[in-house]
Write a protein that holds these residues in place. Sequence first.
Motif, PDB file in Angstrom:
ATOM      1  N   GLY A  58       0.951  -1.085  -0.364  1.00  0.00           N
ATOM      2  CA  GLY A  58       0.535   0.340   0.201  1.00  0.00           C
ATOM      3  C   GLY A  58       0.661   1.145  -0.301  1.00  0.00           C
ATOM      4  N   THR A  59       2.204   1.721  -0.052  1.00  0.00           N
ATOM      5  CA  THR A  59       3.164   2.360   0.030  1.00  0.00           C
ATOM      6  C   THR A  59       4.107   2.425  -1.770  1.00  0.00           C
ATOM      7  OG1 THR A  59       4.459   1.108   0.969  1.00  0.00           O
ATOM      8  CG2 THR A  59       3.223   2.800   2.172  1.00  0.00           C
ATOM      9  N   THR A  60       4.226   1.336  -2.251  1.00  0.00           N
ATOM     10  CA  THR A  60       5.340   1.811  -2.976  1.00  0.00           C
ATOM     11  C   THR A  60       4.699   0.996  -4.310  1.00  0.00           C
ATOM     12  OG1 THR A  60       6.086  -0.566  -2.374  1.00  0.00           O
ATOM     13  CG2 THR A  60       7.087   0.961  -1.165  1.00  0.00           C
ATOM     14  N   CYS A  61       5.215   1.425  -5.487  1.00  0.00           N
ATOM     15  CA  CYS A  61       4.932   1.584  -7.295  1.00  0.00           C
ATOM     16  C   CYS A  61       5.327   0.014  -7.438  1.00  0.00           C
ATOM     17  CB  CYS A  61       4.260   2.657  -7.851  1.00  0.00           C
ATOM     18  SG  CYS A  61       3.232   4.400  -6.812  1.00  0.00           S
ATOM     19  N   ILE A  62       4.673  -0.270  -8.216  1.00  0.00           N
ATOM     20  CA  ILE A  62       5.987  -1.078  -9.236  1.00  0.00           C
ATOM     21  C   ILE A  62       4.983  -0.770 -10.954  1.00  0.00           C
ATOM     22  CG2 ILE A  62       6.079  -3.140  -7.185  1.00  0.00           C
ATOM     23  CD1 ILE A  62       3.659  -4.692  -8.319  1.00  0.00           C
ATOM     24  N   PHE A  63       5.811  -1.115 -11.907  1.00  0.00           N
ATOM     25  CA  PHE A  63       5.241  -1.199 -13.132  1.00  0.00           C
ATOM     26  C   PHE A  63       4.366  -2.174 -13.340  1.00  0.00           C
ATOM     27  CE2 PHE A  63       9.278   1.254 -12.818  1.00  0.00           C
ATOM     28  CZ  PHE A  63       9.155   2.786 -13.555  1.00  0.00           C
ATOM     29  N   LYS A 117      17.935  -1.079 -13.543  1.00  0.00           N
ATOM     30  CA  LYS A 117      18.352  -2.526 -13.902  1.00  0.00           C
ATOM     31  C   LYS A 117      16.772  -3.081 -14.885  1.00  0.00           C
ATOM     32  CE  LYS A 117      21.608  -3.293 -11.172  1.00  0.00           C
ATOM     33  NZ  LYS A 117      22.344  -3.777  -9.667  1.00  0.00           N
ATOM     34  N   ASN A 118      15.426  -2.542 -14.319  1.00  0.00           N
ATOM     35  CA  ASN A 118      14.515  -3.455 -14.750  1.00  0.00           C
ATOM     36  C   ASN A 118      13.710  -3.180 -15.665  1.00  0.00           C
ATOM     37  OD1 ASN A 118      13.329  -0.606 -14.511  1.00  0.00           O
ATOM     38  ND2 ASN A 118      11.898  -0.616 -12.250  1.00  0.00           N
ATOM     39  N   ARG A 119      14.684  -2.306 -16.764  1.00  0.00           N
ATOM     40  CA  ARG A 119      14.530  -2.060 -17.772  1.00  0.00           C
ATOM     41  C   ARG A 119      14.306  -1.074 -18.306  1.00  0.00           C
ATOM     42  NH1 ARG A 119      12.289  -6.788 -20.679  1.00  0.00           N
ATOM     43  NH2 ARG A 119      12.339  -5.229 -22.784  1.00  0.00           N
ATOM     44  N   HIS A 120      13.449  -0.305 -17.264  1.00  0.00           N
ATOM     45  CA  HIS A 120      12.828   1.533 -18.046  1.00  0.00           C
ATOM     46  C   HIS A 120      13.386   2.376 -17.888  1.00  0.00           C
ATOM     47  CE1 HIS A 120       9.238  -1.046 -16.324  1.00  0.00           C
ATOM     48  NE2 HIS A 120       8.606   0.046 -16.163  1.00  0.00           N
ATOM     49  N   CYS A 121      13.291   3.692 -18.308  1.00  0.00           N
ATOM     50  CA  CYS A 121      13.963   4.770 -18.684  1.00  0.00           C
ATOM     51  C   CYS A 121      13.820   5.639 -17.633  1.00  0.00           C
ATOM     52  CB  CYS A 121      14.288   4.942 -19.900  1.00  0.00           C
ATOM     53  SG  CYS A 121      14.578   3.424 -21.107  1.00  0.00           S
ATOM     54  N   ILE A 122      14.636   6.316 -17.373  1.00  0.00           N
ATOM     55  CA  ILE A 122      14.472   7.577 -16.891  1.00  0.00           C
ATOM     56  C   ILE A 122      15.340   8.738 -17.027  1.00  0.00           C
ATOM     57  CG2 ILE A 122      13.741   6.650 -14.410  1.00  0.00           C
ATOM     58  CD1 ILE A 122      16.753   7.009 -13.069  1.00  0.00           C
ATOM     59  N   GLN A 123      14.913   9.591 -16.974  1.00  0.00           N
ATOM     60  CA  GLN A 123      15.863  11.369 -17.137  1.00  0.00           C
ATOM     61  C   GLN A 123      17.309  10.889 -15.944  1.00  0.00           C
ATOM     62  OE1 GLN A 123      14.478  15.054 -17.107  1.00  0.00           O
ATOM     63  NE2 GLN A 123      12.518  14.470 -17.516  1.00  0.00           N
ATOM     64  N   ALA A 124      18.225  11.359 -16.566  1.00  0.00           N
ATOM     65  CA  ALA A 124      19.799  10.739 -16.694  1.00  0.00           C
ATOM     66  C   ALA A 124      20.566  11.743 -15.263  1.00  0.00           C
ATOM     67  CB  ALA A 124      21.360  10.853 -17.635  1.00  0.00           C
ATOM     68  N   GLY A 173      19.330  10.793  -4.552  1.00  0.00           N
ATOM     69  CA  GLY A 173      17.928  10.705  -3.460  1.00  0.00           C
ATOM     70  C   GLY A 173      17.227   9.720  -3.043  1.00  0.00           C
ATOM     71  N   ASP A 174      16.307  10.235  -5.186  1.00  0.00           N
ATOM     72  CA  ASP A 174      15.278   9.194  -5.257  1.00  0.00           C
ATOM     73  C   ASP A 174      14.927   7.832  -5.804  1.00  0.00           C
ATOM     74  OD1 ASP A 174      13.924  12.185  -3.945  1.00  0.00           O
ATOM     75  OD2 ASP A 174      13.559  12.949  -5.626  1.00  0.00           O
ATOM     76  N   ASP A 175      14.383   7.559  -5.661  1.00  0.00           N
ATOM     77  CA  ASP A 175      14.910   6.135  -6.640  1.00  0.00           C
ATOM     78  C   ASP A 175      13.306   5.806  -7.349  1.00  0.00           C
ATOM     79  OD1 ASP A 175      14.510   3.338  -7.217  1.00  0.00           O
ATOM     80  OD2 ASP A 175      13.047   3.103  -5.309  1.00  0.00           O
ATOM     81  N   ASP A 176      13.798   6.719  -8.151  1.00  0.00           N
ATOM     82  CA  ASP A 176      13.163   7.212  -9.199  1.00  0.00           C
ATOM     83  C   ASP A 176      12.940   6.227  -9.820  1.00  0.00           C
ATOM     84  OD1 ASP A 176      12.638   9.973  -9.570  1.00  0.00           O
ATOM     85  OD2 ASP A 176      14.932   9.808  -9.382  1.00  0.00           O
ATOM     86  N   CYS A 177      13.446   4.601 -10.252  1.00  0.00           N
ATOM     87  CA  CYS A 177      14.009   3.384 -11.383  1.00  0.00           C
ATOM     88  C   CYS A 177      13.070   2.536 -10.570  1.00  0.00           C
ATOM     89  CB  CYS A 177      14.955   3.161 -11.228  1.00  0.00           C
ATOM     90  SG  CYS A 177      16.042   3.395 -12.268  1.00  0.00           S
ATOM     91  N   GLU A 199      19.834   4.434  -7.415  1.00  0.00           N
ATOM     92  CA  GLU A 199      20.209   4.838  -6.668  1.00  0.00           C
ATOM     93  C   GLU A 199      21.664   4.934  -6.022  1.00  0.00           C
ATOM     94  OE1 GLU A 199      20.630   8.762  -5.235  1.00  0.00           O
ATOM     95  OE2 GLU A 199      18.466   8.904  -6.899  1.00  0.00           O
ATOM     96  N   ASP A 200      22.205   3.177  -6.731  1.00  0.00           N
ATOM     97  CA  ASP A 200      22.750   2.280  -5.888  1.00  0.00           C
ATOM     98  C   ASP A 200      24.749   3.230  -5.425  1.00  0.00           C
ATOM     99  OD1 ASP A 200      25.120   0.670  -6.973  1.00  0.00           O
ATOM    100  OD2 ASP A 200      23.831  -0.861  -6.801  1.00  0.00           O
ATOM    101  N   SER A 201      24.830   2.790  -4.536  1.00  0.00           N
ATOM    102  CA  SER A 201      25.818   3.192  -4.447  1.00  0.00           C
ATOM    103  C   SER A 201      26.851   2.818  -5.050  1.00  0.00           C
ATOM    104  CB  SER A 201      26.053   2.344  -2.643  1.00  0.00           C
ATOM    105  OG  SER A 201      26.504   0.860  -2.941  1.00  0.00           O
ATOM    106  N   VAL A 202      27.453   1.367  -5.738  1.00  0.00           N
ATOM    107  CA  VAL A 202      28.471   1.579  -6.861  1.00  0.00           C
ATOM    108  C   VAL A 202      28.447   2.574  -7.700  1.00  0.00           C
ATOM    109  CG1 VAL A 202      29.112   0.359  -7.989  1.00  0.00           C
ATOM    110  CG2 VAL A 202      28.262  -0.711  -6.657  1.00  0.00           C
TER     111      VAL A 202
END
Length: 1035
Positions: A812-817, A835-842, A848-852, A858-861
Amino acid sequence: MWITLMYLLYQQLCDPGEFLCHDHVTCVSQSWLCDGDPDCPDDSDESLDTCPEEVDIKCPLNHIACLGANKCIHLSRLCNGVLDCSDGYDEGLHCQELLPNCQELNCQYKCAVVRNSTRCYCEDGFEVKEDGRSCRDQDECAIYGACSQTCINTYGSYACSCVEGYIMQPDNRSCKAKNEPTDRPPMLLIANSETIEVFYLNGSKMATLSSVNGNEIHTLDFIYNEDMICWIESRESSNQLKCIQITKTGRLTEEWTINILQSFHNVQQMAIDWLTRNLYFVDHVSDRIFVCTYNGSVCVTLIDLELHNPKSIAIDPIAGKLFFTDYGNVAKVERCDMDGLNRTRIIDSKTEQPAALALDLVNKLVYWVDLYLDYVEVVDYQGKNRHTIIQGRQVRHLYGITVFEDYLYATNSDNFSIIRINRFNGTDIQSLIKMENARGIRIYQKRTQPTVRSHACEVDPYGMPGGCSHICLLSSSYKTRTCRCRTGFNLGSDGRSCKRPKNELFLFYGKGRPGIVRGMDLNTKIADEYMIPIENLVNPRALDFHAETNYIYFADTTSFLIGRQKIDGTERETILKDDLDNVEGIAVDWIGNNLYWTNDGHRKTINVARLEKASQSRKTLLEGEMSHPRGIVVDPVNGWMYWTDWEEDEIDDSVGRIEKAWMDGFNRQIFVTSKMLWPNGLTLDFHTNTLYWCDAYYDHIEKVFLNGTHRKIVYSGKELNHPFGLSHHGNYVFWTDYMNGSIFQLDLVTNEVTLLRHERPPLFGLQIYDPRKQQGDNMCRVNNGGCSTLCLAIPGGRVCACADNQLLDENGTTCIFNSGEVLPHICKAGEFRCKNRHCIQARWKCDGDDDCLDGSDEDSVNCFNHSCPDDQFKCKNNRCIPKRWLCDGANDCGSNEDESNQTCAARTCQVDQFSCGNGRCIPRAWLCDREDDCGDQTDEMASCDDDCGDGSDEVGCVHSCFDNQFRCSNGRCIPGHWACDGDNDCGDFSDEAQTNCTREECKLQEGNCDNGSQHIHGQPYPVICMRYFAKFDHP
């Protein structure tokens, strides 16, 4: 022989009775020649070669024009037995026949016999009185052009003289500028589309600024004492202001660009104040005149009302006057002080399209061109003594004009030439140079920019012009000044310092033709600017703001977009573009950081998206069962939203309505209906829980409590013609009128209506920018309510929601494609592939936001080596914020590290700033002003002179002036050389008192005026001593 044959061959192309145009192809009827309408493609049927200009002869006093020739003869030469006119007009039988009539007139001096009448005339230097026979002294100084500069009337005669820097010529009336220095002759500067050309005044060429990438150059100006020329280049995306150094030989070197912070795209005319170096500009699309500091860092608007098509601008810093032309609703030439105050029309009749302007700084005259009536005219600074210099085809389509000595120099876009016109004899006109696309023109010579020993905007010991924090503008003369502040700052009570207001409060509104969003103070007498205008729009019909981020949001209905811009003019961007039809209403949820809007397309929807990354998070909340959804407001504290629904059917007045629903779209219900057809603007009074709206069909303003009770008409006066935008503040309601372009204020207590502003319609939505409106709390305040995408307020709680292409997870809080969504194989340029093959603006990566929605952006690597630009600060969560946001009291990083003692203690303040105890930097002018600007009181410590705390220990104290200053009786300090100069600079006349001033004895070769004054073209000009005049003794 060959040329003759070719001419005959060309003539045979046309039939008898036809004229061959100069393109040697087109034939037109000879009856069409010189009829005022160009019929040839090259206008050759109306050219000066084909149609010689008819010269309008104006004869001086006691002279008469011969009928058959362009010649004037003296009245004494009539009937003297000599044929002075080639057609014999001055002699004939009438000389004897009318002689008895002369004897009956009993003239004091002599009688003249004209062809059909007789009349008395006087000795030269005298004129006939109203009785038609007696003589009196003629004031030759009242005649335009009697003297080139200074004129003194004497009994039966007059005398001309020249001001300092000019030399009297042998004709005893013309003044020629001294060639100082001798190796710097006067030069013509001409903006020629792609180049800046430099010529001698005789038309011979000196130098050329090489081609500037083919960009349009419309205007130029210069500062002589700095050997600097500046011009404006037009580019597709924006204009640029460039400058260059000019050498003594006229060679142009060392080019540089000045970055103007204001919108510069539509500026084609400018003028430079050579005393203060301020830059004055005309924006002919946004219809405003504004001024900037020399480096372009501070710009303020001077005039933006009752200005509908401004064309040209000219300034006189010595007199403190600015002149401009405008032909929109009313064709006019106007004057104001150089700070924009004391605006007045000097010409508003017998003109259609006033354009180019030029000033005679010595005689205080304004010359202007009328493009429609094809004339050049002159008037004095007060709008009096108007004269036509020249009219006709010779001055058709003049673009630029300038004055020097006895001549006007102009660029003519009709015949591609630079012409010179004798401004005291319009028949003396000469073509100097042939040049295509010639536009702006200036005379580069020392005397065209007179200087003074000091002026009111001189830099003070602290490096501030005129003591002003931001920009110093000369006012009604070079001895007075006005301080103004850049947008977002208020002028302090001292009239010099600028501060950010503790609580910003202003009105902003949208308008069309041109499309723009402007701000204004609720007190119309205050000149402070709170926001940089949002320009280059078409129909900005819906507006709102987000006080926390200083953004203004706007919906440009015709461009099908929603955008935003900060009030300081930065960070302009389009946040929503696709799938927008007719957006008539937007509302900012300042707690959940969401944007709501109505969409009057084929689907009729209410929508929501995040303020940040709106295109990725947009969701449709409601669809259908609406006619024309328009205005919308939200109440995030209580979880409700309200919107209006128009009905165009005028038969049934029960179909217009206001609806409401929870902010997640549920619990939709009709809130108000009946006696409603075109409900437009909506506004909420959160303190009294009242909803206001205006109805454009019934032309009234209504209100109702949010519990649905006490519906009432608030106002229905004559000022309501077609109310559009509506906003509430305190005890007032404000609205825009779409049809007549007005903004009104209604006092809810007294029912008094005040007109705040009137300009060219249409006007659209308006809002009151007041951060205190956006207060309160709900469950979305902290951490976005725990929701990964949308947190939507509802009564007593919140609901998490996802974008239309996403699904809410079981938690009830997070979104999935949506698993059924077709994903692109390759992301576009400027995008990051998750990684889930979606595209976001570079640019969303490592912010700091989980846009994917899978954490891969936001992966630390990936974010380990993430860096921020030099002018930004890197937060621990990888977010980049501007360094100017550090230590400003706002938690911009989200973890308060930008406000921590460790961060703020490491900051170093600039030389003109004070370092607060908490690390903040403030201007030194803010010290000891009884306001806690630091936030820790360190700027108001015991070091301040006001030891009592109420200023009583400073009353009656005498403050000293600098050695080179004069101390007035009222304590004011003025430059020492301003004392005893005839001007009341102190304000109490102490600088002109007899005890301080003694009459200066005139030096050798100077003379005292009998009446202590001289005249410049009939205008009194105070003087004590003056150089001897060239004196006229009439024969």
